[in-house]
Write a protein that holds these residues in place. Structure first.
Motif, PDB file in Angstrom:
ATOM      1  N   ALA A 192       0.750  -1.063   0.008  1.00 39.25           N
ATOM      2  CA  ALA A 192      -0.313  -0.047  -0.151  1.00 39.25           C
ATOM      3  C   ALA A 192       0.663   1.015   0.252  1.00 39.25           C
ATOM      4  CB  ALA A 192      -0.878  -0.228   1.321  1.00 39.25           C
ATOM      5  N   GLN A 193       0.550   2.559  -0.407  1.00 34.28           N
ATOM      6  CA  GLN A 193       0.841   4.212  -0.782  1.00 34.28           C
ATOM      7  C   GLN A 193       1.688   4.148   1.279  1.00 34.28           C
ATOM      8  OE1 GLN A 193       1.611   6.066  -3.165  1.00 34.28           O
ATOM      9  NE2 GLN A 193       3.038   7.240  -1.820  1.00 34.28           N
ATOM     10  N   GLU A 194       2.646   4.234   1.594  1.00 37.47           N
ATOM     11  CA  GLU A 194       3.396   4.299   2.454  1.00 37.47           C
ATOM     12  C   GLU A 194       3.362   5.993   2.111  1.00 37.47           C
ATOM     13  OE1 GLU A 194       6.843   2.967   2.951  1.00 37.47           O
ATOM     14  OE2 GLU A 194       6.617   1.076   2.310  1.00 37.47           O
ATOM     15  N   ASN A 195       3.879   6.875   3.314  1.00 39.77           N
ATOM     16  CA  ASN A 195       4.258   8.247   3.511  1.00 39.77           C
ATOM     17  C   ASN A 195       4.829   8.572   4.923  1.00 39.77           C
ATOM     18  OD1 ASN A 195       3.472   7.581   6.188  1.00 39.77           O
ATOM     19  ND2 ASN A 195       1.382   9.381   5.696  1.00 39.77           N
ATOM     20  N   ASP A 196       5.219   9.979   4.875  1.00 35.27           N
ATOM     21  CA  ASP A 196       6.595   9.960   6.106  1.00 35.27           C
ATOM     22  C   ASP A 196       7.049   9.148   6.952  1.00 35.27           C
ATOM     23  OD1 ASP A 196       4.972  11.350   7.458  1.00 35.27           O
ATOM     24  OD2 ASP A 196       5.953  13.388   6.987  1.00 35.27           O
ATOM     25  N   VAL A 197       5.765   8.612   7.578  1.00 36.07           N
ATOM     26  CA  VAL A 197       5.081   8.111   8.908  1.00 36.07           C
ATOM     27  C   VAL A 197       5.727   6.778   8.380  1.00 36.07           C
ATOM     28  CG1 VAL A 197       3.496   7.211  10.704  1.00 36.07           C
ATOM     29  CG2 VAL A 197       4.115   9.914   9.509  1.00 36.07           C
ATOM     30  N   GLY A 198       5.224   6.141   7.919  1.00 35.48           N
ATOM     31  CA  GLY A 198       5.180   4.380   7.613  1.00 35.48           C
ATOM     32  C   GLY A 198       4.433   4.292   6.773  1.00 35.48           C
TER      33      GLY A 198
END
Length: 513
Positions: A133-139
Protein backbone atom coordinates in the motif's frame (compact mmCIF):
# COMPACT_ATOMS: atom_id res chain seq x y z
CA UNK A 1 -28.78 -9.50 5.97
CA UNK A 2 -26.59 -7.72 8.53
CA UNK A 3 -22.82 -8.04 8.53
CA UNK A 4 -20.08 -7.84 11.13
CA UNK A 5 -16.58 -6.57 10.54
CA UNK A 6 -13.33 -7.78 12.11
CA UNK A 7 -9.77 -6.50 11.65
CA UNK A 8 -6.26 -7.13 12.90
CA UNK A 9 -5.48 -5.98 16.42
CA UNK A 10 -3.01 -3.32 15.28
CA UNK A 11 -5.87 -1.47 13.57
CA UNK A 12 -7.75 -0.56 16.74
CA UNK A 13 -9.19 2.80 15.63
CA UNK A 14 -12.53 1.88 17.20
CA UNK A 15 -11.14 2.54 20.65
CA UNK A 16 -8.09 4.75 20.14
CA UNK A 17 -7.80 6.91 17.05
CA UNK A 18 -11.26 7.33 15.57
CA UNK A 19 -12.41 10.72 14.26
CA UNK A 20 -15.54 11.92 12.49
CA UNK A 21 -14.31 10.52 9.17
CA UNK A 22 -11.32 8.29 9.93
CA UNK A 23 -10.55 5.04 11.70
CA UNK A 24 -13.34 2.64 12.69
CA UNK A 25 -13.97 -0.45 10.62
CA UNK A 26 -17.64 0.40 10.09
CA UNK A 27 -16.53 3.42 8.02
CA UNK A 28 -15.59 0.96 5.26
CA UNK A 29 -19.18 -0.25 4.98
CA UNK A 30 -21.24 2.90 5.67
CA UNK A 31 -21.87 3.82 1.97
CA UNK A 32 -20.10 7.17 2.47
CA UNK A 33 -17.10 7.82 0.26
CA UNK A 34 -15.72 10.55 2.54
CA UNK A 35 -15.27 8.28 5.60
CA UNK A 36 -12.69 5.49 5.71
CA UNK A 37 -11.14 2.73 7.79
CA UNK A 38 -7.48 3.34 8.62
CA UNK A 39 -4.92 1.07 10.27
CA UNK A 40 -3.34 2.33 13.47
CA UNK A 41 -0.91 5.00 12.26
CA UNK A 42 0.86 5.25 15.63
CA UNK A 43 2.46 1.79 15.66
CA UNK A 44 1.46 0.00 12.45
CA UNK A 45 4.24 1.32 10.23
CA UNK A 46 5.12 -1.60 7.95
CA UNK A 47 3.32 -4.11 5.77
CA UNK A 48 4.78 -7.62 5.99
CA UNK A 49 3.78 -11.16 6.90
CA UNK A 50 0.22 -10.36 5.80
CA UNK A 51 -0.54 -8.67 9.13
CA UNK A 52 -2.73 -6.00 7.44
CA UNK A 53 -6.15 -7.41 6.66
CA UNK A 54 -9.84 -6.57 6.66
CA UNK A 55 -12.42 -9.27 7.29
CA UNK A 56 -16.15 -9.15 6.59
CA UNK A 57 -18.29 -11.85 8.24
CA UNK A 58 -21.83 -12.34 6.93
CA UNK A 59 -24.71 -13.04 9.28
CA UNK A 60 -25.99 -15.63 6.82
CA UNK A 61 -23.86 -17.30 4.11
CA UNK A 62 -24.14 -15.77 0.64
CA UNK A 63 -22.97 -16.74 -2.84
CA UNK A 64 -20.71 -13.90 -4.03
CA UNK A 65 -18.73 -13.39 -7.21
CA UNK A 66 -17.34 -9.87 -6.99
CA UNK A 67 -15.67 -7.46 -4.57
CA UNK A 68 -15.31 -3.69 -4.98
CA UNK A 69 -12.81 -1.45 -3.20
CA UNK A 70 -12.99 2.35 -3.12
CA UNK A 71 -9.70 3.96 -2.00
CA UNK A 72 -9.57 6.88 0.40
CA UNK A 73 -10.69 9.91 -1.65
CA UNK A 74 -8.80 12.80 -0.02
CA UNK A 75 -5.30 11.29 -0.06
CA UNK A 76 -3.25 8.49 -1.63
CA UNK A 77 -1.99 7.47 1.82
CA UNK A 78 -2.90 3.83 2.50
CA UNK A 79 -4.04 3.17 -1.07
CA UNK A 80 -3.91 -0.60 -1.64
CA UNK A 81 -1.85 -1.84 -4.60
CA UNK A 82 -1.29 -5.57 -4.08
CA UNK A 83 -3.80 -7.82 -2.35
CA UNK A 84 -5.23 -11.32 -1.97
CA UNK A 85 -8.80 -12.37 -1.22
CA UNK A 86 -9.52 -15.37 0.99
CA UNK A 87 -12.85 -16.84 2.03
CA UNK A 88 -14.48 -19.28 4.41
CA UNK A 89 -16.31 -21.41 1.83
CA UNK A 90 -19.47 -23.11 3.11
CA UNK A 91 -19.60 -26.87 2.48
CA UNK A 92 -22.84 -28.84 1.87
CA UNK A 93 -22.75 -30.07 5.46
CA UNK A 94 -22.51 -26.54 6.85
CA UNK A 95 -18.83 -26.65 7.74
CA UNK A 96 -16.40 -24.16 6.21
CA UNK A 97 -13.11 -24.54 4.33
CA UNK A 98 -10.49 -21.89 3.70
CA UNK A 99 -10.30 -20.93 0.01
CA UNK A 100 -8.16 -18.41 -1.88
CA UNK A 101 -10.33 -16.53 -4.39
CA UNK A 102 -7.67 -14.11 -5.66
CA UNK A 103 -3.94 -14.43 -5.14
CA UNK A 104 -1.61 -11.44 -5.36
CA UNK A 105 -3.91 -9.24 -7.41
CA UNK A 106 -2.83 -5.74 -8.49
CA UNK A 107 -4.89 -2.53 -8.46
CA UNK A 108 -3.95 0.63 -10.35
CA UNK A 109 -2.61 3.63 -8.44
CA UNK A 110 -5.61 5.99 -8.61
CA UNK A 111 -8.69 6.95 -6.59
CA UNK A 112 -11.18 5.12 -8.84
CA UNK A 113 -13.40 2.33 -7.55
CA UNK A 114 -11.69 -1.05 -8.14
CA UNK A 115 -13.54 -4.29 -8.82
CA UNK A 116 -12.39 -7.86 -8.97
CA UNK A 117 -14.45 -10.83 -10.09
CA UNK A 118 -13.89 -14.43 -9.01
CA UNK A 119 -15.59 -17.79 -9.10
CA UNK A 120 -19.09 -17.69 -7.55
CA UNK A 121 -18.64 -19.07 -4.05
CA UNK A 122 -20.96 -19.50 -1.07
CA UNK A 123 -19.08 -17.91 1.80
CA UNK A 124 -19.39 -17.18 5.49
CA UNK A 125 -16.66 -14.53 5.45
CA UNK A 126 -14.32 -12.70 3.09
CA UNK A 127 -10.86 -11.44 4.07
CA UNK A 128 -8.95 -8.82 2.08
CA UNK A 129 -5.23 -9.32 2.73
CA UNK A 130 -3.05 -6.31 1.99
CA UNK A 131 0.46 -6.97 0.69
CA UNK A 132 1.43 -3.50 -0.55
CA UNK A 133 0.00 0.00 0.00
CA UNK A 134 0.97 3.65 -0.39
CA UNK A 135 3.39 4.88 2.30
CA UNK A 136 3.95 8.38 3.68
CA UNK A 137 6.70 9.95 5.79
CA UNK A 138 5.47 8.09 8.88
CA UNK A 139 5.27 4.59 7.46
CA UNK A 140 3.04 2.16 5.60
CA UNK A 141 -0.69 1.94 6.27
CA UNK A 142 -3.87 0.65 4.69
CA UNK A 143 -7.15 2.51 4.14
CA UNK A 144 -10.57 1.59 2.76
CA UNK A 145 -13.32 4.13 2.01
CA UNK A 146 -15.85 1.52 0.86
CA UNK A 147 -15.73 -2.27 0.57
CA UNK A 148 -18.65 -4.13 -1.02
CA UNK A 149 -19.46 -7.74 -1.88
CA UNK A 150 -21.80 -8.66 -4.71
CA UNK A 151 -24.03 -11.58 -5.45
CA UNK A 152 -24.27 -12.82 -9.02
CA UNK A 153 -26.60 -10.16 -10.40
CA UNK A 154 -27.06 -9.04 -14.01
CA UNK A 155 -27.11 -5.34 -14.82
CA UNK A 156 -30.72 -5.75 -15.98
CA UNK A 157 -31.77 -7.14 -12.57
CA UNK A 158 -30.09 -4.33 -10.66
CA UNK A 159 -31.50 -1.59 -12.92
CA UNK A 160 -34.99 -3.06 -12.57
CA UNK A 161 -34.71 -2.85 -8.76
CA UNK A 162 -33.32 0.68 -8.98
CA UNK A 163 -36.14 1.76 -11.31
CA UNK A 164 -38.76 0.30 -8.95
CA UNK A 165 -37.20 2.13 -5.99
CA UNK A 166 -37.28 5.43 -7.90
CA UNK A 167 -40.89 4.84 -8.91
CA UNK A 168 -42.13 4.21 -5.39
CA UNK A 169 -40.05 6.74 -3.42
CA UNK A 170 -41.32 10.14 -2.29
CA UNK A 171 -42.38 12.58 -5.00
CA UNK A 172 -41.93 16.35 -5.18
CA UNK A 173 -45.48 16.85 -3.87
CA UNK A 174 -44.28 15.53 -0.48
CA UNK A 175 -41.52 18.14 -0.20
CA UNK A 176 -43.13 20.04 2.68
CA UNK A 177 -43.52 16.88 4.80
CA UNK A 178 -39.79 16.63 5.60
CA UNK A 179 -36.97 18.74 6.94
CA UNK A 180 -34.96 20.68 4.36
CA UNK A 181 -31.72 18.94 5.25
CA UNK A 182 -33.06 15.38 4.91
CA UNK A 183 -35.02 16.26 1.77
CA UNK A 184 -31.95 17.81 0.15
CA UNK A 185 -29.89 14.67 0.86
CA UNK A 186 -32.71 12.52 -0.54
CA UNK A 187 -32.99 14.63 -3.72
CA UNK A 188 -29.23 14.43 -4.28
CA UNK A 189 -29.25 10.62 -3.92
CA UNK A 190 -32.31 10.40 -6.18
CA UNK A 191 -30.70 12.48 -8.94
CA UNK A 192 -27.55 10.33 -8.88
CA UNK A 193 -29.68 7.18 -9.07
CA UNK A 194 -31.63 8.55 -12.07
CA UNK A 195 -28.39 9.46 -13.86
CA UNK A 196 -26.97 5.97 -13.27
CA UNK A 197 -30.19 4.35 -14.48
CA UNK A 198 -30.01 6.30 -17.76
CA UNK A 199 -26.29 5.65 -18.25
CA UNK A 200 -25.80 2.84 -20.78
CA UNK A 201 -22.24 2.30 -19.52
CA UNK A 202 -23.14 1.85 -15.83
CA UNK A 203 -21.93 -1.32 -14.12
CA UNK A 204 -23.58 -3.59 -11.56
CA UNK A 205 -21.50 -2.17 -8.72
CA UNK A 206 -22.23 1.41 -9.83
CA UNK A 207 -25.99 0.78 -9.74
CA UNK A 208 -25.82 -1.08 -6.43
CA UNK A 209 -23.82 1.76 -4.91
CA UNK A 210 -26.38 4.46 -5.82
CA UNK A 211 -29.22 2.10 -4.88
CA UNK A 212 -27.80 1.66 -1.37
CA UNK A 213 -27.27 5.42 -1.00
CA UNK A 214 -30.84 6.09 -2.13
CA UNK A 215 -32.24 3.58 0.35
CA UNK A 216 -30.25 5.21 3.16
CA UNK A 217 -31.48 8.68 2.14
CA UNK A 218 -35.09 7.42 2.08
CA UNK A 219 -34.68 5.95 5.55
CA UNK A 220 -33.14 9.22 6.79
CA UNK A 221 -36.06 11.43 5.66
CA UNK A 222 -37.22 13.30 8.75
CA UNK A 223 -40.89 14.23 9.00
CA UNK A 224 -41.98 17.63 10.30
CA UNK A 225 -45.34 16.61 11.78
CA UNK A 226 -43.99 16.44 15.34
CA UNK A 227 -42.89 20.11 15.33
CA UNK A 228 -44.86 23.22 16.22
CA UNK A 229 -45.25 25.69 13.29
CA UNK A 230 -42.75 28.20 14.73
CA UNK A 231 -40.21 25.48 15.55
CA UNK A 232 -40.71 23.97 12.10
CA UNK A 233 -40.05 27.33 10.38
CA UNK A 234 -37.03 27.93 12.62
CA UNK A 235 -35.60 24.50 11.76
CA UNK A 236 -36.21 24.95 8.04
CA UNK A 237 -34.71 28.44 8.11
CA UNK A 238 -31.53 27.10 9.72
CA UNK A 239 -31.33 24.34 7.10
CA UNK A 240 -32.03 26.85 4.30
CA UNK A 241 -29.23 29.14 5.55
CA UNK A 242 -26.76 26.23 5.43
CA UNK A 243 -27.90 25.20 1.95
CA UNK A 244 -27.91 28.80 0.68
CA UNK A 245 -24.30 29.38 1.72
CA UNK A 246 -23.39 26.46 -0.55
CA UNK A 247 -25.52 27.86 -3.38
CA UNK A 248 -23.76 31.23 -3.24
CA UNK A 249 -20.90 29.68 -5.21
CA UNK A 250 -23.26 28.80 -8.06
CA UNK A 251 -24.58 32.38 -8.14
CA UNK A 252 -21.21 34.11 -7.78
CA UNK A 253 -20.86 36.92 -10.30
CA UNK A 254 -24.55 36.77 -11.33
CA UNK A 255 -27.29 39.38 -11.09
CA UNK A 256 -28.95 37.28 -8.36
CA UNK A 257 -25.90 37.21 -6.07
CA UNK A 258 -26.63 40.44 -4.18
CA UNK A 259 -30.31 39.57 -3.74
CA UNK A 260 -29.38 36.21 -2.26
CA UNK A 261 -26.76 37.77 0.04
CA UNK A 262 -29.33 40.25 1.35
CA UNK A 263 -31.88 37.49 2.03
CA UNK A 264 -29.19 35.39 3.70
CA UNK A 265 -28.08 38.27 5.92
CA UNK A 266 -31.67 38.95 7.04
CA UNK A 267 -32.23 35.27 7.86
CA UNK A 268 -29.01 35.04 9.88
CA UNK A 269 -29.87 38.19 11.80
CA UNK A 270 -33.26 36.78 12.80
CA UNK A 271 -31.71 33.48 13.88
CA UNK A 272 -28.99 35.18 15.93
CA UNK A 273 -31.49 37.42 17.74
CA UNK A 274 -33.92 34.52 18.19
CA UNK A 275 -36.68 36.96 17.40
CA UNK A 276 -39.55 37.10 14.98
CA UNK A 277 -42.99 35.55 14.81
CA UNK A 278 -43.87 32.39 12.91
CA UNK A 279 -45.07 34.59 10.04
CA UNK A 280 -41.78 36.53 10.03
CA UNK A 281 -39.73 33.33 9.94
CA UNK A 282 -41.96 31.93 7.22
CA UNK A 283 -41.49 35.08 5.11
CA UNK A 284 -37.71 34.99 5.60
CA UNK A 285 -37.66 31.33 4.60
CA UNK A 286 -39.76 32.04 1.51
CA UNK A 287 -37.50 34.94 0.48
CA UNK A 288 -34.38 32.85 1.02
CA UNK A 289 -35.71 29.90 -0.96
CA UNK A 290 -36.82 32.16 -3.80
CA UNK A 291 -33.54 34.09 -3.95
CA UNK A 292 -31.51 30.87 -3.81
CA UNK A 293 -33.54 28.84 -6.30
CA UNK A 294 -30.59 28.02 -8.53
CA UNK A 295 -32.59 25.88 -10.95
CA UNK A 296 -35.13 28.66 -11.48
CA UNK A 297 -32.45 31.33 -11.89
CA UNK A 298 -30.51 29.10 -14.33
CA UNK A 299 -33.72 28.48 -16.28
CA UNK A 300 -34.43 32.22 -16.51
CA UNK A 301 -30.85 32.89 -17.65
CA UNK A 302 -31.21 30.21 -20.34
CA UNK A 303 -34.52 31.68 -21.51
CA UNK A 304 -32.99 35.14 -21.77
CA UNK A 305 -29.98 33.84 -23.70
CA UNK A 306 -32.25 31.83 -26.02
CA UNK A 307 -34.26 34.98 -26.81
CA UNK A 308 -31.07 37.00 -27.33
CA UNK A 309 -29.80 34.35 -29.77
CA UNK A 310 -33.11 34.52 -31.65
CA UNK A 311 -32.85 38.32 -31.92
CA UNK A 312 -29.26 38.05 -33.19
CA UNK A 313 -30.28 35.53 -35.85
CA UNK A 314 -32.91 37.94 -37.11
CA UNK A 315 -30.16 40.51 -37.62
CA UNK A 316 -28.12 37.93 -39.53
CA UNK A 317 -31.01 37.04 -41.85
CA UNK A 318 -30.04 39.97 -44.11
CA UNK A 319 -26.39 41.03 -44.00
CA UNK A 320 -26.28 42.96 -47.27
CA UNK A 321 -24.55 46.31 -46.84
CA UNK A 322 -22.83 45.40 -43.56
CA UNK A 323 -19.11 44.86 -42.94
CA UNK A 324 -17.80 41.30 -43.04
CA UNK A 325 -16.04 41.80 -39.70
CA UNK A 326 -19.26 42.74 -37.86
CA UNK A 327 -21.18 39.88 -39.48
CA UNK A 328 -18.52 37.35 -38.47
CA UNK A 329 -18.32 38.72 -34.91
CA UNK A 330 -22.08 38.30 -34.48
CA UNK A 331 -22.05 34.81 -36.03
CA UNK A 332 -19.22 33.70 -33.73
CA UNK A 333 -21.02 35.08 -30.68
CA UNK A 334 -24.22 33.20 -31.61
CA UNK A 335 -22.27 29.95 -32.02
CA UNK A 336 -20.55 30.42 -28.65
CA UNK A 337 -23.88 31.16 -26.96
CA UNK A 338 -25.50 28.05 -28.46
CA UNK A 339 -22.58 25.95 -27.20
CA UNK A 340 -23.15 27.32 -23.69
CA UNK A 341 -26.83 26.36 -23.83
CA UNK A 342 -25.86 22.82 -24.84
CA UNK A 343 -23.52 22.46 -21.85
CA UNK A 344 -25.41 20.89 -18.89
CA UNK A 345 -22.75 22.14 -16.44
CA UNK A 346 -22.73 25.76 -17.62
CA UNK A 347 -22.35 28.43 -14.91
CA UNK A 348 -25.20 30.91 -14.53
CA UNK A 349 -22.78 33.85 -14.68
CA UNK A 350 -21.54 32.60 -18.07
CA UNK A 351 -25.13 32.46 -19.39
CA UNK A 352 -25.79 36.01 -18.22
CA UNK A 353 -22.48 37.28 -19.57
CA UNK A 354 -23.11 35.68 -22.97
CA UNK A 355 -26.59 37.23 -23.18
CA UNK A 356 -25.26 40.66 -22.22
CA UNK A 357 -22.36 40.55 -24.70
CA UNK A 358 -24.52 39.20 -27.52
CA UNK A 359 -27.12 41.93 -27.00
CA UNK A 360 -24.41 44.59 -27.31
CA UNK A 361 -23.23 43.35 -30.72
CA UNK A 362 -24.70 44.95 -33.82
CA UNK A 363 -24.00 44.88 -37.52
CA UNK A 364 -21.92 47.77 -38.87
CA UNK A 365 -22.87 49.27 -42.20
CA UNK A 366 -20.32 49.37 -44.98
CA UNK A 367 -19.01 52.90 -45.59
CA UNK A 368 -20.21 54.48 -48.87
CA UNK A 369 -17.94 53.56 -51.74
CA UNK A 370 -15.95 56.44 -53.11
CA UNK A 371 -15.72 57.05 -56.82
CA UNK A 372 -12.16 56.41 -58.07
CA UNK A 373 -12.39 59.37 -60.38
CA UNK A 374 -10.83 57.32 -63.19
CA UNK A 375 -11.90 58.08 -66.71
CA UNK A 376 -11.48 56.28 -70.00
CA UNK A 377 -7.78 55.65 -70.85
CA UNK A 378 -6.61 56.66 -67.33
CA UNK A 379 -3.70 54.51 -66.11
CA UNK A 380 -3.52 52.83 -62.65
CA UNK A 381 -1.33 50.28 -60.90
CA UNK A 382 -2.16 47.34 -58.60
CA UNK A 383 0.22 44.77 -57.06
CA UNK A 384 3.05 45.83 -59.36
CA UNK A 385 1.01 45.42 -62.54
CA UNK A 386 0.08 48.39 -64.75
CA UNK A 387 -3.37 48.87 -66.25
CA UNK A 388 -5.31 51.32 -68.39
CA UNK A 389 -9.05 52.01 -68.18
CA UNK A 390 -10.83 51.01 -71.39
CA UNK A 391 -14.33 52.07 -70.31
CA UNK A 392 -14.97 53.75 -66.95
CA UNK A 393 -18.72 53.24 -67.23
CA UNK A 394 -18.44 49.54 -68.18
CA UNK A 395 -15.61 48.97 -65.67
CA UNK A 396 -13.24 47.38 -68.19
CA UNK A 397 -9.46 47.64 -68.34
CA UNK A 398 -6.39 46.63 -70.33
CA UNK A 399 -3.36 44.94 -68.76
CA UNK A 400 -0.44 47.03 -69.95
CA UNK A 401 2.49 45.53 -68.06
CA UNK A 402 2.56 42.31 -66.01
CA UNK A 403 5.06 40.90 -63.48
CA UNK A 404 7.19 37.77 -63.55
CA UNK A 405 5.08 35.52 -61.28
CA UNK A 406 4.68 31.75 -61.56
CA UNK A 407 0.95 31.36 -62.25
CA UNK A 408 -0.89 34.64 -62.86
CA UNK A 409 -4.64 34.73 -63.56
CA UNK A 410 -5.67 37.56 -65.85
CA UNK A 411 -9.35 38.04 -65.13
CA UNK A 412 -10.33 41.04 -62.96
CA UNK A 413 -8.57 43.73 -60.94
CA UNK A 414 -9.91 45.63 -57.89
CA UNK A 415 -9.04 49.29 -57.52
CA UNK A 416 -10.46 51.81 -55.05
CA UNK A 417 -13.54 49.72 -54.33
CA UNK A 418 -14.35 48.95 -57.97
CA UNK A 419 -13.75 45.74 -59.87
CA UNK A 420 -12.59 46.06 -63.47
CA UNK A 421 -12.85 43.24 -66.01
CA UNK A 422 -9.67 42.67 -68.03
CA UNK A 423 -10.63 42.73 -71.70
CA UNK A 424 -7.17 43.02 -73.30
CA UNK A 425 -3.58 41.95 -72.67
CA UNK A 426 -1.41 44.67 -74.15
CA UNK A 427 1.52 44.44 -76.56
CA UNK A 428 4.62 42.89 -74.92
CA UNK A 429 2.77 42.94 -71.57
CA UNK A 430 4.79 39.98 -70.20
CA UNK A 431 7.66 40.04 -72.67
CA UNK A 432 10.90 39.10 -70.97
CA UNK A 433 9.37 37.41 -67.89
CA UNK A 434 11.94 34.63 -68.10
CA UNK A 435 12.49 33.36 -64.55
CA UNK A 436 9.15 32.45 -62.91
CA UNK A 437 6.25 32.53 -65.35
CA UNK A 438 5.21 28.90 -66.04
CA UNK A 439 1.45 29.01 -66.43
CA UNK A 440 -1.08 31.70 -67.30
CA UNK A 441 -4.87 31.58 -66.90
CA UNK A 442 -6.82 33.95 -69.14
CA UNK A 443 -10.24 35.15 -67.95
CA UNK A 444 -13.45 34.93 -70.02
CA UNK A 445 -13.62 38.69 -70.74
CA UNK A 446 -10.18 38.91 -72.40
CA UNK A 447 -10.94 39.49 -76.09
CA UNK A 448 -7.46 40.49 -77.32
CA UNK A 449 -3.94 39.18 -76.63
CA UNK A 450 -1.57 41.78 -78.00
CA UNK A 451 1.49 41.33 -80.22
CA UNK A 452 4.50 39.74 -78.46
CA UNK A 453 2.44 39.65 -75.23
CA UNK A 454 4.35 36.65 -73.80
CA UNK A 455 7.36 36.62 -76.09
CA UNK A 456 10.54 35.42 -74.41
CA UNK A 457 8.82 33.80 -71.39
CA UNK A 458 11.11 30.78 -71.62
CA UNK A 459 9.43 28.74 -68.87
CA UNK A 460 5.84 29.34 -69.94
CA UNK A 461 4.44 25.89 -70.80
CA UNK A 462 0.72 26.08 -70.03
CA UNK A 463 -1.98 28.49 -71.18
CA UNK A 464 -5.55 27.99 -69.90
CA UNK A 465 -8.49 29.95 -71.29
CA UNK A 466 -11.55 30.01 -69.01
CA UNK A 467 -15.01 28.89 -70.09
CA UNK A 468 -17.27 31.17 -72.18
CA UNK A 469 -14.27 33.08 -73.39
CA UNK A 470 -14.67 36.16 -75.63
CA UNK A 471 -11.17 35.76 -77.09
CA UNK A 472 -11.19 36.75 -80.78
CA UNK A 473 -7.71 38.05 -81.57
CA UNK A 474 -4.14 36.90 -80.82
CA UNK A 475 -1.33 39.15 -82.01
CA UNK A 476 1.74 37.97 -83.91
CA UNK A 477 4.57 36.50 -81.82
CA UNK A 478 2.42 36.53 -78.67
CA UNK A 479 3.88 33.16 -77.56
CA UNK A 480 7.18 33.09 -79.43
CA UNK A 481 10.35 31.96 -77.62
CA UNK A 482 8.39 30.31 -74.82
CA UNK A 483 8.86 26.69 -73.62
CA UNK A 484 9.15 24.12 -76.40
CA UNK A 485 6.40 22.17 -74.60
CA UNK A 486 3.93 25.03 -74.50
CA UNK A 487 0.31 23.99 -74.93
CA UNK A 488 -3.08 25.65 -74.62
CA UNK A 489 -6.39 24.48 -73.17
CA UNK A 490 -9.34 26.09 -74.93
CA UNK A 491 -12.90 26.16 -73.58
CA UNK A 492 -15.70 24.37 -75.41
CA UNK A 493 -16.99 27.52 -77.13
CA UNK A 494 -13.60 28.14 -78.85
CA UNK A 495 -12.61 24.62 -79.91
CA UNK A 496 -14.20 24.99 -83.37
CA UNK A 497 -12.97 28.53 -84.02
CA UNK A 498 -10.60 27.86 -86.93
CA UNK A 499 -9.64 31.50 -87.37
CA UNK A 500 -8.54 31.81 -83.74
CA UNK A 501 -6.62 28.53 -83.86
CA UNK A 502 -4.74 29.78 -86.92
CA UNK A 503 -3.78 32.95 -85.05
CA UNK A 504 -2.56 30.89 -82.07
CA UNK A 505 -0.36 28.74 -84.29
CA UNK A 506 1.23 31.81 -85.84
CA UNK A 507 1.65 33.28 -82.36
CA UNK A 508 3.71 30.23 -81.29
CA UNK A 509 1.33 27.56 -79.85
CA UNK A 510 0.65 24.29 -81.66
CA UNK A 511 -0.22 21.81 -78.90
CA UNK A 512 -3.75 21.61 -77.53
CA UNK A 513 -5.41 22.91 -80.67
Amino acid sequence: DGITVEMDISSDFDSQLSTAVEGPAQYAIDSKDYTYWHTNWNNDLTINDDHHWFKVTLTNPKTVSKLSYLPRQDSSNGRIFEYSIEAEEVNPDGTTTAKTLVENGIWEDNADRKTVEFESTEVKSITLKIHEAQENDVGAHATIAELNLYESFTIEDVKADLEECLRTCAGSDQRNNYTDQSWHAFQEAKEKAEQMLNNSNSTVEDCLYVYENLQQAIDALTELDFMEPAAKDHYNLVAAVIETEEQLKALEGTSAEETLKAALQAAKAALEQESGSADDLSDLLSNLQSAGNVDKIRGEAKEKLTQTISDAKKKLSNTAGYTQASVKALQDAVTAAENLLANPDVMIKDLESAAENLAKLSLVKEPPKQDTGLKDNDPFEKDGMKYQVVSASALTAKLVKGTDTAKPTIDTVSYNGKIYKIVEIGTAAFSGCKKKLKKVTIGPDVAVIGKNAFKGCKKLANVVVKNNSKLTKVGGGAFKKTSSKIKIKLPKNLKKNKKLKKQLKKAGIKKGL
